[in-house]
Design a protein around this motif. Structure first.
Motif, mmCIF file in Angstrom:
data_model
loop_
_atom_site.group_PDB
_atom_site.id
_atom_site.type_symbol
_atom_site.label_atom_id
_atom_site.label_comp_id
_atom_site.label_asym_id
_atom_site.label_seq_id
_atom_site.Cartn_x
_atom_site.Cartn_y
_atom_site.Cartn_z
ATOM 1 N N LEU A 1 -4.310 -6.774 6.703
ATOM 2 C CA LEU A 1 -5.061 -6.472 5.961
ATOM 3 C C LEU A 1 -5.370 -6.618 4.741
ATOM 4 O O LEU A 1 -6.538 -6.823 3.773
ATOM 5 N N SER A 2 -4.625 -6.621 3.727
ATOM 6 C CA SER A 2 -4.178 -7.042 2.647
ATOM 7 C C SER A 2 -5.019 -8.227 1.939
ATOM 8 O O SER A 2 -6.055 -8.124 0.827
ATOM 9 N N ALA A 3 -4.852 -9.268 2.498
ATOM 10 C CA ALA A 3 -4.970 -10.075 2.305
ATOM 11 C C ALA A 3 -6.958 -10.423 2.952
ATOM 12 O O ALA A 3 -7.709 -11.219 1.703
ATOM 13 N N MET A 4 -7.514 -9.593 3.567
ATOM 14 C CA MET A 4 -8.959 -9.364 3.999
ATOM 15 C C MET A 4 -9.584 -8.635 2.444
ATOM 16 O O MET A 4 -10.571 -8.728 2.871
ATOM 17 N N LEU A 5 -9.166 -7.884 2.128
ATOM 18 C CA LEU A 5 -9.373 -6.718 0.887
ATOM 19 C C LEU A 5 -10.025 -7.680 0.052
ATOM 20 O O LEU A 5 -9.963 -8.371 -0.599
ATOM 21 N N SER A 6 -11.256 -7.201 -0.332
ATOM 22 C CA SER A 6 -11.889 -7.047 -1.520
ATOM 23 C C SER A 6 -11.787 -6.779 -2.913
ATOM 24 O O SER A 6 -10.508 -5.649 -2.835
ATOM 25 N N ASP A 7 -11.401 -6.923 -4.018
ATOM 26 C CA ASP A 7 -11.338 -6.268 -5.214
ATOM 27 C C ASP A 7 -11.779 -5.290 -5.819
ATOM 28 O O ASP A 7 -11.497 -4.678 -6.591
ATOM 29 N N ILE A 8 -12.906 -5.050 -5.348
ATOM 30 C CA ILE A 8 -14.558 -4.037 -5.497
ATOM 31 C C ILE A 8 -13.144 -2.371 -5.420
ATOM 32 O O ILE A 8 -13.347 -2.205 -3.906
ATOM 33 N N PRO A 9 -13.459 -1.803 -6.441
ATOM 34 C CA PRO A 9 -12.436 -0.782 -5.877
ATOM 35 C C PRO A 9 -13.817 0.023 -4.579
ATOM 36 O O PRO A 9 -14.470 0.505 -4.729
ATOM 37 N N ALA A 10 -12.650 0.203 -3.460
ATOM 38 C CA ALA A 10 -13.008 1.184 -2.786
ATOM 39 C C ALA A 10 -13.818 2.546 -3.627
ATOM 40 O O ALA A 10 -13.638 3.256 -4.037
ATOM 41 N N GLN A 11 -15.278 3.568 -2.047
ATOM 42 C CA GLN A 11 -15.508 4.642 -2.521
ATOM 43 C C GLN A 11 -14.009 5.025 -2.164
ATOM 44 O O GLN A 11 -14.280 6.166 -2.730
ATOM 45 N N LYS A 12 -13.928 4.692 -1.057
ATOM 46 C CA LYS A 12 -12.798 5.989 -0.381
ATOM 47 C C LYS A 12 -11.412 5.461 0.489
ATOM 48 O O LYS A 12 -11.693 3.940 0.304
ATOM 49 N N PRO B 1 0.757 -1.250 -0.270
ATOM 50 C CA PRO B 1 -0.383 0.091 -0.052
ATOM 51 C C PRO B 1 0.577 1.053 -0.050
ATOM 52 O O PRO B 1 2.559 0.891 -0.028
ATOM 53 N N LYS B 2 0.381 2.205 -0.493
ATOM 54 C CA LYS B 2 0.763 3.256 -0.275
ATOM 55 C C LYS B 2 0.942 4.251 1.158
ATOM 56 O O LYS B 2 -0.348 3.846 1.952
#
Lengths: 118, 118
Positions: free
Chosen positions: B107-118, B3-4
């Motif tokens: 954290l990254s492994a829990m993320l969905s691929d759907i672009p988040a709004q923010k 992540p940035k």
């Protein structure tokens, strides 16, 4: 005294995870309500809900579950995923101050006592 | 992908040290000029100077030395203190991504691929 830290991560899927969302998750865990958690942070009800919806959409499992209505007017709580995200973020913050102590000490020792403008 | 990261420290004397001031210091080191460093960041000349003055006042030794005038129209460079502050801050940023890799991976492994709004 240790400096105050703000840490913000922007993930590949666009999620920005920083102190605001972490404090909101913590507030929901402690208050049992999204609106109460938002109020505590002087955040509008609408904004608190929007942040929760953003977080829920950004993770495979939602972080917050809420029930509307009922005798107590509905409540909210963190899911296991929500507890995990909050714990990992807090762990990261603590780690920076702990493992970054040498860098922080070097910077602190170079500071003047004169209050800075910003 | 990592992540940035944005890292911001607020010290006891009021100094806020974050990516903006760090990038400005780096720009001055690379461009040899406060205005060129500011331009690179799409920052006004006035704001770049103000940030430099804040930093110089917040540390016992100034971080940036500048000479006005002369054939090349004056230039600026980092002092030893400026080089040290920039290096410590970059080291802290790198450390977070390195030592924080376990938390970030969770954290990254829990993320969905759907672009988040923010």
């Amino acid at each position: 005294m240790a400096p105050k830290l703000r840490l913000r991560l922007t993930f590949d899927n666009g999620l920005i995870l920083g102190p605001g969302k972490a404090d909101l998750l913590q507030g929901i865990a402690e208050e049992g309500s999204i609106s109460a958690a938002g109020r505590r942070m002087k955040m509008s009800y609408k904004r608190a809900w929007m942040l929760v919806e953003d977080m829920n959409a950004a993770f495979v499992s939602p972080l917050v579950e809420s029930s509307r209505g009922g005798q107590k007017g509905g409540g909210a709580s963190l899911t296991d995923a929500g507890e995990a995200v909050l714990a990992e973020f807090r762990s990261l913050e603590a780690m920076v101050l702990e493992r970054g102590a040498p860098q922080i000490a070097t910077l602190s020792a170079m500071l003047s006592d004169i209050p800075a403008q910003k």
